[in-house]
Write an enzyme that holds these catalytic residues in place. Structure first.
Site, mmCIF file in Angstrom:
data_model
loop_
_atom_site.group_PDB
_atom_site.id
_atom_site.type_symbol
_atom_site.label_atom_id
_atom_site.label_comp_id
_atom_site.label_asym_id
_atom_site.label_seq_id
_atom_site.Cartn_x
_atom_site.Cartn_y
_atom_site.Cartn_z
ATOM 1 N N LYS A 268 0.840 -1.197 0.000
ATOM 2 C CA LYS A 268 0.000 0.000 0.000
ATOM 3 C C LYS A 268 0.874 1.246 0.000
ATOM 4 C CE LYS A 268 -3.874 -1.870 2.733
ATOM 5 N NZ LYS A 268 -4.920 -1.712 1.712
ATOM 6 N N ARG A 342 -10.281 -11.558 1.943
ATOM 7 C CA ARG A 342 -11.121 -12.611 1.374
ATOM 8 C C ARG A 342 -10.424 -13.953 1.419
ATOM 9 N NH1 ARG A 342 -11.394 -9.281 -4.146
ATOM 10 N NH2 ARG A 342 -11.109 -7.637 -2.588
HETATM 11 N N1 BES Z 1 -8.029 -3.796 4.401
HETATM 12 C C1 BES Z 1 -8.176 -3.403 3.061
HETATM 13 C C2 BES Z 1 -9.454 -2.625 2.800
HETATM 14 C C3 BES Z 1 -9.542 -1.281 3.420
HETATM 15 C C4 BES Z 1 -9.167 -0.155 2.701
HETATM 16 C C5 BES Z 1 -10.025 -1.118 4.683
HETATM 17 C C6 BES Z 1 -9.260 1.089 3.253
HETATM 18 C C7 BES Z 1 -10.106 0.133 5.240
HETATM 19 C C8 BES Z 1 -9.733 1.236 4.530
HETATM 20 C C9 BES Z 1 -8.187 -4.618 2.152
HETATM 21 O O1 BES Z 1 -7.407 -5.675 2.568
HETATM 22 C C10 BES Z 1 -7.655 -4.170 0.839
HETATM 23 O O2 BES Z 1 -6.509 -3.813 0.788
HETATM 24 N N2 BES Z 1 -8.482 -4.174 -0.195
HETATM 25 C C11 BES Z 1 -8.086 -3.750 -1.489
HETATM 26 C C12 BES Z 1 -8.658 -4.712 -2.495
HETATM 27 C C13 BES Z 1 -8.086 -4.527 -3.864
HETATM 28 C C14 BES Z 1 -6.631 -4.910 -3.888
HETATM 29 C C15 BES Z 1 -8.864 -5.398 -4.811
HETATM 30 C C16 BES Z 1 -8.630 -2.340 -1.689
HETATM 31 O O3 BES Z 1 -9.732 -2.051 -1.235
HETATM 32 O O4 BES Z 1 -7.929 -1.537 -2.284
HETATM 33 MN MN MN Z 2 -5.390 -5.466 1.975
#
Ligand code: BES
Ligand code: MN
Ligand code: ZN
Length: 488
Positions: A268, A342
Site C-alpha cells: 500500500k 477474502r
Molecule cells: N483492508 C483493506 C481494505 C480497506 C481499505 C479497509 C481502506 C479500510 C480502509 C483490504 O485488505 C484491501 O486492501 N483491499 C483492497 C482490495 C483490492 C486490492 C482489490 C482495496 O480495497 O484496495
Molecule cells: Mn489489503
C-alpha cells in the site's frame, strides 16, 4: 458507568448536572429555569437543533447545580437513533466540563424502553476515549461515572432495557479499545490471548487453532497471507451454547482479523497506512458481540470465528501470481496480495460450515476501500446469497441503530473473478470492487445462508463527532447482538 432508575421529579433531583433534552419545534415554557430558557431560545443562543448544547448554572426552581441543554431536533423525527446521539452528545459535553455525575428525566416520547436503551448506549459510547496509550488523559481522565434516570415508573421492561443497553455498550467499547491497539502490540497471538481471557471472564468456550493445526487442515489460502510475517497466524473460536435452545440453528459470526495490513508485496502507499491497524475490526466486533451474548443469553447457539494474520512483505511473502488451494478445495490465483481479507475469510467460512455445523453465517470485514466510494462513511454494505436471511440481518441492524445497505449479487459479478490459471482470481478488476470481493466469499459458504458486512467505511471515525471520539466505532457489535437476541 452506573445507572439508577428513580421517579424523582425533575425539579427535586439533586445532581451536579441535570440533562434536559430539548426539541427545536417545542419552545421552552415561559417559566422554565426562571425564564432563562425562553430568553436563550428567543435570542437564538440555544434553539434545540440536533447536537447543540448549552449550560445554565443554578437554574431557578431546581435542585440541580446546572442544567445541560441538549438539542434533539424535531420531536416527530426523534427515534432511538437520535436518542443514542443525544446521549453521546450529553456524555461528551459533561466530560468536557469534568462533570462525572448527572441526571435526566424520561417521559412521553423519551419514556419507552427502546429510548432508555438508546440513551444508555449513547451515554456509554460517547463517554469512551481511545486513550489507552495516553499518559495524560483528556480532562484528567474524568469520565462520566453515575447517571440517575428518572421515569414515571421503573417497570420491569425499563429495567431490562437499561441492562441490555449497558451490556451492549460495554461490549461495543470493549471492541473499540481492542481495535485501537496498534499492530506492534496486537499481533494475532496477542489477539488470541485477549479473546481467551475474555472468554474465561464471560464463561464462553474458547478454542485456538494454531499454525500447525491449520496446515494439517489445509488452510493454504490463510497460510499464504500469513507467510510473509514473522508473527504466526491463529484462528480464534468462541462458543456460546444456550441452556434451552429454541431451535437446532447454529449462528456463525466470522470476523476479519488482519492485525496489520501493509498490502504485502502489492504494498500500500505509505500515506495513511498507519490506519491499517483497524483491519481487525471485524474480528474485534464478533468477539465483542460474544461478550454481550454470553451475558444476555439468547436462545440460539452462536460460534464466533476470527481468522487472524498479519499481512507483510518480505522474503517469505506470497507473490502476485501465486496459486493456492483453499480449505474448500478450489484453487485461487493471488493477483493482488492486498486482497488478503477474502483469502483468510474463505478458509474460515468453509471451516464454520464443515467442521462446526453452522446453519447461518454472518461476517464482518474491513474488506474493501471501494465500499467507502459507494457509501461514504455512513452505511456499511450488506451482501448475501439468501434474501430472507439478509432481511433478518438488516432488521437486526435497524433495531440496533446501525446503518447497513444491501448490494446486488447477480451471477454477472462472478464472471469478473475468472482466472486464466486457477479456479478463481482474488480480485475482480476496477469496477464493483466490494461486490466482487463478496462474490469471492460466496464461493466458500457451501450454499448456507450467509450475509457479509463490509465495514471498511464505518469501523473507523476519521473526525470526532459531538457524540463520539475519533477512531474505532465498534460497528457491527450491536447488530450481531440484536441478531442473536431476536432469534425465533
Ligand atoms: N483492508 C483493506 C481494505 C480497506 C481499505 C479497509 C481502506 C479500510 C480502509 C483490504 O485488505 C484491501 O486492501 N483491499 C483492497 C482490495 C483490492 C486490492 C482489490 C482495496 O480495497 O484496495
Ligand atoms: Mn489489503
Ligand atoms: Zn485488509
Amino acid at each position: 458507568m452506573e445507572f439508577t432508575l428513580t421517579t424523582t421529579q425533575s425539579r427535586d433531583i439533586e445532581t451536579p448536572a441535570f440533562v434536559m433534552l430539548c426539541f427545536s419545534d417545542e419552545p421552552p415554557a415561559a417559566e422554565a429555569a426562571g425564564g432563562v430558557l425562553k430568553m436563550m431560545h428567543e435570542s437564538g443562543e440555544f434553539t434545540g437543533k440536533a447536537n447543540e448544547t448549552a449550560v445554565v448554572h443554578r437554574p431557578e426552581g431546581m435542585k440541580a447545580q446546572r442544567l445541560l441543554l441538549v438539542g434533539c431536533g424535531e420531536k416527530a423525527k426523534f427515534t432511538p437513533r437520535e436518542m443514542r446521539v443525544a446521549g453521546g452528545v450529553a456524555a461528551r459535553a459533561l466530560q468536557a466540563r469534568s462533570i462525572q455525575q448527572a441526571a435526566i428525566r424520561l417521559e412521553g416520547v423519551t419514556g419507552s424502553p427502546a429510548m432508555l436503551r438508546a440513551l444508555v448506549e449513547g451515554l456509554m459510547a460517547g463517554s469512551f476515549e481511545p486513550d489507552q496509550y495516553k499518559t495524560e488523559k483528556k480532562n484528567g481522565g474524568k469520565l462520566l461515572e453515575r447517571v440517575e434516570i428518572s421515569c414515571l415508573e421503573p417497570t420491569a421492561e425499563l429495567r431490562a432495557a437499561l441492562e441490555t443497553g449497558q451490556i451492549t455498550a460495554e461490549a461495543q467499547n470493549w471492541t473499540r479499545a481492542l481495535v485501537n491497539e496498534p499492530g506492534n502490540v496486537l499481533t494475532p497471538r496477542v489477539l488470541a490471548d485477549r479473546a481467551r481471557a475474555m472468554a474465561e471472564e464471560c464463561g464462553l468456550a474458547c478454542e485456538i487453532l494454531d499454525e500447525p493445526r491449520m496446515r494439517q487442515l489445509g488452510f493454504h489460502t490463510l497460510l499464504g497471507v500469513a507467510q510473509g510475517s514473522a508473527e504466526p497466524p491463529v484462528m480464534i473460536l468462541l462458543k456460546y451454547r444456550p441452556e434451552s435452545p429454541a431451535t437446532a440453528d447454529h449462528l456463525a459470526l466470522v470476523g476479519k482479523g488482519v492485525t496489520f495490513d501493509t498490502g504485502g508485496i502489492s504494498i500500500k502507499p505509505s500515506d495513511g497506512m498507519e490506519k491499517m491497524k483497524y483491519d481487525m475490526a471485524g474480528a474485534a466486533a464478533v468477539l465483542g458481540a460474544m461478550r454481550a451474548i454470553a451475558r444476555l443469553k439468547p436462545p440460539v447457539a452462536v460460534t464466533a470465528c476470527a481468522p487472524c494474520v498479519e499481512n507483510m512483505p518480505g522474503p517469505k511473502a506470497q507473490r502476485p501470481g501465486d496459486i493456492v488451494r483453499t480449505y474448500q478445495g478450489k484453487t485461487v490465483e493471488v493477483l493482488n496480495t492486498d486482497a488478503e481479507g477474502r483469502l483468510i475469510l474463505a478458509d474460515a467460512l468453509t471451516y464454520m460450515v464443515r467442521n462446526e455445523g453452522a446453519t447461518h453465517l454472518a461476517d464482518a470485514a474491513t474488506l474493501t476501500g471501494a465500499i467507502a466510494v459507494a457509501l461514504a462513511h455512513v452505511y456499511a454494505g450488506a451482501f448475501s446469497n439468501d434474501e430472507a436471511w439478509q432481511q433478518r440481518v438488516l432488521e437486526a441492524a435497524r433495531s440496533a441503530g446501525e446503518r447497513i445497505w444491501p448490494f446486488p449479487m447477480d451471477a454477472d459479478y462472478r464472471e469478473l473473478l475468472k482466472s486464466a490459471f486457477a479456479d478463481l482470481a482474488n480480485i475482480g478488476g476496477r469496477w464493483g470492487g466490494s461486490i466482487t470481493a463478496a462474490k469471492f466469499l460466496e464461493e466458500f459458504v457451501e450454499g448456507k445462508p450467509w450475509v457479509h458486512l463490509d465495514i471498511a467505511g464505518v469501523a473507523w471515525l476519521e473526525e470526532a463527532k459531538p457524540w463520539m471520539a475519533k477512531g474505532p466505532t465498534g460497528f457491527a457489535v450491536r447488530t450481531f447482538i440484536e441478531l442473536a437476541r431476536g432469534w425465533a
